[in-house]
Design a protein around this motif. Structure first.
Motif, PDB file in Angstrom:
ATOM      1  N   GLN A  69      15.855 -18.240 -68.726  1.00  0.00           N
ATOM      2  CA  GLN A  69      15.681 -18.532 -67.224  1.00  0.00           C
ATOM      3  C   GLN A  69      15.880 -19.833 -66.744  1.00  0.00           C
ATOM      4  O   GLN A  69      16.146 -20.596 -67.520  1.00  0.00           O
ATOM      5  CB  GLN A  69      14.094 -18.409 -67.131  1.00  0.00           C
ATOM      6  CG  GLN A  69      13.469 -16.991 -67.710  1.00  0.00           C
ATOM      7  CD  GLN A  69      13.782 -16.001 -66.747  1.00  0.00           C
ATOM      8  OE1 GLN A  69      13.630 -16.211 -65.553  1.00  0.00           O
ATOM      9  NE2 GLN A  69      14.298 -14.799 -67.335  1.00  0.00           N
ATOM     10  N   LEU A  70      16.114 -19.854 -65.413  1.00  0.00           N
ATOM     11  CA  LEU A  70      16.466 -21.255 -65.095  1.00  0.00           C
ATOM     12  C   LEU A  70      16.056 -22.290 -65.353  1.00  0.00           C
ATOM     13  O   LEU A  70      16.451 -23.535 -65.804  1.00  0.00           O
ATOM     14  CB  LEU A  70      16.693 -20.996 -63.631  1.00  0.00           C
ATOM     15  CG  LEU A  70      17.234 -22.119 -62.478  1.00  0.00           C
ATOM     16  CD1 LEU A  70      18.791 -22.279 -62.895  1.00  0.00           C
ATOM     17  CD2 LEU A  70      17.058 -21.914 -61.043  1.00  0.00           C
ATOM     18  N   ASP A  71      14.471 -22.306 -65.341  1.00  0.00           N
ATOM     19  CA  ASP A  71      13.608 -23.284 -65.509  1.00  0.00           C
ATOM     20  C   ASP A  71      13.602 -23.930 -67.041  1.00  0.00           C
ATOM     21  O   ASP A  71      13.460 -25.237 -67.426  1.00  0.00           O
ATOM     22  CB  ASP A  71      12.136 -23.323 -65.298  1.00  0.00           C
ATOM     23  CG  ASP A  71      11.716 -22.082 -66.061  1.00  0.00           C
ATOM     24  OD1 ASP A  71      12.226 -21.443 -66.964  1.00  0.00           O
ATOM     25  OD2 ASP A  71      10.518 -21.643 -65.578  1.00  0.00           O
ATOM     26  N   GLU A  72      14.399 -22.988 -68.104  1.00  0.00           N
ATOM     27  CA  GLU A  72      14.546 -23.421 -69.132  1.00  0.00           C
ATOM     28  C   GLU A  72      15.850 -24.203 -69.358  1.00  0.00           C
ATOM     29  O   GLU A  72      16.023 -25.095 -70.369  1.00  0.00           O
ATOM     30  CB  GLU A  72      14.768 -22.261 -70.232  1.00  0.00           C
ATOM     31  CG  GLU A  72      13.610 -21.274 -70.361  1.00  0.00           C
ATOM     32  CD  GLU A  72      13.885 -19.931 -70.944  1.00  0.00           C
ATOM     33  OE1 GLU A  72      13.026 -19.805 -71.951  1.00  0.00           O
ATOM     34  OE2 GLU A  72      14.458 -19.208 -70.334  1.00  0.00           O
ATOM     35  N   ILE A  74      17.557 -26.363 -66.834  1.00  0.00           N
ATOM     36  CA  ILE A  74      17.805 -27.545 -65.946  1.00  0.00           C
ATOM     37  C   ILE A  74      17.243 -28.723 -66.751  1.00  0.00           C
ATOM     38  O   ILE A  74      16.116 -28.777 -67.267  1.00  0.00           O
ATOM     39  CB  ILE A  74      16.936 -27.390 -64.699  1.00  0.00           C
ATOM     40  CG1 ILE A  74      17.553 -26.302 -63.713  1.00  0.00           C
ATOM     41  CG2 ILE A  74      16.921 -28.949 -63.745  1.00  0.00           C
ATOM     42  CD1 ILE A  74      16.701 -26.158 -62.284  1.00  0.00           C
ATOM     43  N   HIS A  76      15.947 -32.156 -66.279  1.00  0.00           N
ATOM     44  CA  HIS A  76      15.430 -32.726 -65.064  1.00  0.00           C
ATOM     45  C   HIS A  76      15.644 -34.464 -65.313  1.00  0.00           C
ATOM     46  O   HIS A  76      15.497 -34.933 -66.331  1.00  0.00           O
ATOM     47  CB  HIS A  76      14.000 -32.713 -65.112  1.00  0.00           C
ATOM     48  CG  HIS A  76      13.560 -31.193 -64.850  1.00  0.00           C
ATOM     49  ND1 HIS A  76      13.863 -30.891 -63.401  1.00  0.00           N
ATOM     50  CD2 HIS A  76      13.438 -30.117 -65.616  1.00  0.00           C
ATOM     51  CE1 HIS A  76      13.399 -29.731 -63.524  1.00  0.00           C
ATOM     52  NE2 HIS A  76      13.122 -29.001 -64.771  1.00  0.00           N
ATOM     53  N   SER A  83      19.059 -34.164 -61.326  1.00  0.00           N
ATOM     54  CA  SER A  83      18.834 -32.989 -62.115  1.00  0.00           C
ATOM     55  C   SER A  83      20.127 -32.281 -62.401  1.00  0.00           C
ATOM     56  O   SER A  83      20.907 -32.319 -61.432  1.00  0.00           O
ATOM     57  CB  SER A  83      17.488 -32.066 -62.032  1.00  0.00           C
ATOM     58  OG  SER A  83      16.175 -32.962 -61.971  1.00  0.00           O
ATOM     59  N   SER A 111      19.383 -16.359 -58.861  1.00  0.00           N
ATOM     60  CA  SER A 111      18.669 -17.298 -59.694  1.00  0.00           C
ATOM     61  C   SER A 111      17.886 -18.438 -59.133  1.00  0.00           C
ATOM     62  O   SER A 111      16.922 -18.800 -59.728  1.00  0.00           O
ATOM     63  CB  SER A 111      19.614 -17.876 -61.068  1.00  0.00           C
ATOM     64  OG  SER A 111      20.207 -16.586 -61.683  1.00  0.00           O
ATOM     65  N   ASN A 114      14.282 -19.319 -55.872  1.00  0.00           N
ATOM     66  CA  ASN A 114      13.031 -19.588 -55.994  1.00  0.00           C
ATOM     67  C   ASN A 114      12.949 -21.229 -55.956  1.00  0.00           C
ATOM     68  O   ASN A 114      11.497 -21.601 -55.835  1.00  0.00           O
ATOM     69  CB  ASN A 114      12.130 -18.773 -56.937  1.00  0.00           C
ATOM     70  CG  ASN A 114      11.874 -17.349 -56.699  1.00  0.00           C
ATOM     71  OD1 ASN A 114      11.965 -16.969 -55.452  1.00  0.00           O
ATOM     72  ND2 ASN A 114      11.915 -16.718 -57.843  1.00  0.00           N
ATOM     73  N   ILE A 115      13.913 -21.727 -56.390  1.00  0.00           N
ATOM     74  CA  ILE A 115      13.649 -23.272 -56.652  1.00  0.00           C
ATOM     75  C   ILE A 115      14.563 -24.238 -55.653  1.00  0.00           C
ATOM     76  O   ILE A 115      14.420 -25.354 -55.894  1.00  0.00           O
ATOM     77  CB  ILE A 115      14.065 -23.602 -58.178  1.00  0.00           C
ATOM     78  CG1 ILE A 115      15.731 -23.330 -58.377  1.00  0.00           C
ATOM     79  CG2 ILE A 115      13.221 -23.015 -59.201  1.00  0.00           C
ATOM     80  CD1 ILE A 115      16.505 -24.369 -58.573  1.00  0.00           C
ATOM     81  N   GLU A 118      12.771 -27.042 -53.788  1.00  0.00           N
ATOM     82  CA  GLU A 118      12.594 -28.318 -54.501  1.00  0.00           C
ATOM     83  C   GLU A 118      13.596 -29.452 -54.355  1.00  0.00           C
ATOM     84  O   GLU A 118      13.142 -30.714 -54.732  1.00  0.00           O
ATOM     85  CB  GLU A 118      12.350 -28.140 -55.962  1.00  0.00           C
ATOM     86  CG  GLU A 118      11.049 -26.735 -56.279  1.00  0.00           C
ATOM     87  CD  GLU A 118      10.981 -26.502 -57.538  1.00  0.00           C
ATOM     88  OE1 GLU A 118      11.755 -27.471 -58.360  1.00  0.00           O
ATOM     89  OE2 GLU A 118      10.604 -25.355 -57.915  1.00  0.00           O
TER      90      GLU A 118
END
Length: 255
Positions: A69-72, A74, A76, A83, A111, A114-115, A118
């Motif tokens: 998944q994308l959040d895994e 990036i 930061h 980031s 992908s 949704n982010i 931000e």
């Protein structure tokens, strides 16, 4: 609202990665929240921002293959406000592995949907070729920033790229526009650099940034230290040029 800019040119060696890294860092320095996406298997943007690409277990490759998944993925705050979605040589295999995948040109777009809110800016460094990876960047982007080296064949490569962008606009991303052209590796001592700038301005009916990136020793040294130019030598001509370019990019958004 976030703005997504693909930094692209089918010609290699035009300062594409240098521009992606240093524009990202300069925007972040100005207080903008930035995500830099490295979608080039060479991974030079990743290493240029100080990340050892040989030690990465999870990269954009795993996103493209739907293994992470994308959040895994990036990393930061590589620098303040900046980031990174990293890449390494694993990505070179994606072209073949995605051959039967549905909507394979839209994997990145889907992908980050949704982010993207931000971030103020998402900067994508493309490979120097028209591949499925470049198509993913162009379907995701709002605009394309085109670095052009001040050399004899600049206009020839640029015409090809504009045709490609128009093709993508017609078939895959009808919102895609050319952000503008930025001249790189400018040498004020040569007539050729000046001629190339004048020739492109005369023949190209698109935005040309006022900021011109000079040939600069410190700019060339910075990647080997894993730093953007504003961190490596904040007072150099290269750092000042990318700050000016960032200012133009920000002002264009506000216009």
């Amino acid at each position: 609202m976030s703005r997504i800019i693909a930094v692209a040119n089918q010609k290699g060696g035009v300062g594409k990665t240098t521009t992606a890294v240093n524009l990202s860092a300069s925007l972040a320095e100005k207080g903008k929240k930035v995500l830099t996406i490295d979608i080039d298997p060479q991974g030079n943007t990743t290493s240029g921002l100080g990340i050892d690409k040989t030690k990465l277990n999870n990269t954009i490759y795993h996103l493209m293959l739907d293994e992470s998944q994308l959040d895994e993925l990036i990393i930061h705050n590589v620098y303040n406000n900046l980031s990174l979605l990293p890449a390494n040589v694993d990505l070179a295999g994606a072209e073949i592995e995605l051959i039967n995948r549905k909507r394979r040109e839209f994997i990145l777009k889907d992908s980050i949907e949704n982010i993207k809110k931000e971030y103020d800016f998402i900067i994508i460094d493309c490979p120097p070729s028209l591949s499925i990876l470049t198509l993913n960047a162009l379907t995701t982007a709002d605009t394309v920033l085109v670095p052009i080296q001040c050399e004899f064949y600049a206009l020839e490569g640029l015409t090809q790229l504009i045709n490609t962008i128009n093709l993508v606009k017609n078939r895959l991303n009808d919102n895609l526009e050319i952000e503008g052209v930025v001249f790189t590796m400018y040498d004020a001592r040569t007539n050729l650099s000046l001629q190339v700038v004048e020739e492109v301005k005369k023949n190209l009916h698109t935005n040309v940034y006022k900021t011109i990136i000079p040939r600069n020793v410190r700019l060339g040294e910075a990647p080997s230290h894993g730093m953007p130019i504003n961190e490596y030598d904040s007072t150099s001509k290269g750092a000042e040029s990318y700050r000016l370019l960032a200012e133009e990019v920000i002002n264009r958004k506000e216009e």
